[in-house]
Design a protein around this motif. Sequence first.
Motif, short mmCIF file in Angstrom:
data_model
loop_
_atom_site.label_atom_id
_atom_site.label_comp_id
_atom_site.label_asym_id
_atom_site.label_seq_id
_atom_site.Cartn_x
_atom_site.Cartn_y
_atom_site.Cartn_z
N LEU A 262 22.26 -1.19 33.37
CA LEU A 262 23.20 -0.08 33.41
C LEU A 262 24.46 -0.55 34.12
N THR A 263 25.62 -0.28 33.51
CA THR A 263 26.89 -0.58 34.16
C THR A 263 27.69 0.70 34.26
N PHE A 264 28.39 0.86 35.36
CA PHE A 264 29.19 2.05 35.62
C PHE A 264 30.66 1.73 35.47
N SER A 265 31.39 2.69 34.90
CA SER A 265 32.84 2.65 34.98
C SER A 265 33.25 3.90 35.75
N GLU A 266 34.53 4.14 35.87
CA GLU A 266 34.97 5.30 36.63
C GLU A 266 34.54 6.61 36.00
N THR A 267 34.47 6.64 34.66
CA THR A 267 34.20 7.90 33.98
C THR A 267 32.88 7.93 33.22
N ALA A 268 32.24 6.79 33.03
CA ALA A 268 31.03 6.78 32.21
C ALA A 268 30.09 5.67 32.65
N ALA A 269 28.95 5.65 32.01
CA ALA A 269 27.97 4.59 32.22
C ALA A 269 27.57 4.05 30.86
N SER A 270 27.23 2.77 30.81
CA SER A 270 26.77 2.20 29.54
C SER A 270 25.45 1.47 29.79
N VAL A 271 24.64 1.45 28.75
CA VAL A 271 23.31 0.85 28.83
C VAL A 271 23.27 -0.33 27.87
N ARG A 272 22.68 -1.42 28.32
CA ARG A 272 22.48 -2.59 27.48
C ARG A 272 21.02 -3.00 27.65
N VAL A 273 20.38 -3.32 26.54
CA VAL A 273 19.00 -3.79 26.57
C VAL A 273 18.99 -5.26 26.20
N VAL A 274 18.44 -6.07 27.08
CA VAL A 274 18.30 -7.50 26.82
C VAL A 274 16.83 -7.74 26.49
N MET A 275 16.59 -8.20 25.29
CA MET A 275 15.22 -8.40 24.83
C MET A 275 14.48 -9.40 25.74
#
Length: 160
Positions: free
Chosen positions: A48-61
């Motif tokens: 999970l990475t955060f920015s000022e307004t949102a969060a994004s999810v990345r899945v590493v197999m």
Amino acid sequence: MDCDWPLLGPLRWLHYVNKQVKVRTGKGDEHSGWLLSVDPVSASAVLLTFSETAASVRVVMGHAVKEVEVLREADEVTAERLRAALLPPSPPSLDPEELRRRRGGVRRWLQENRVPVEEQGEQLTVAGVLTITAPYTAEDCSSSNQIILDRIQRLIRTQN
């Protein structure tokens, strides 16, 4: 830590959860973020990475992970953000009068569309197989009959 990630197992993976990590893959790619979870079957890492307004999810197999490096521990504020990251937003609190008005509006709309609906306390029951709870939106419908659920949700969405 240079490792055979999939073979570490859940107890070792827990040591990395809620920490900022850098994951290197066999192809040489690097992915950084807060390790939110690890899938126990595939060993896939959820970052999970955060920015000022949102969060994004990345899945590493899991099979691609070659190295995991801990960058830092989460402080109390970050730990709380991680806990709340994937929870649905809490519904706005409505006063009892607004809830009563919404319940009545949905009931009337369903009746106008010839749907059998009854009020049972604070919830609406449709044909005995679907319930609608506060705050009486399409997302507040529940039923084991998927066809009826879909049709009533679409009907409620057209009300607005």
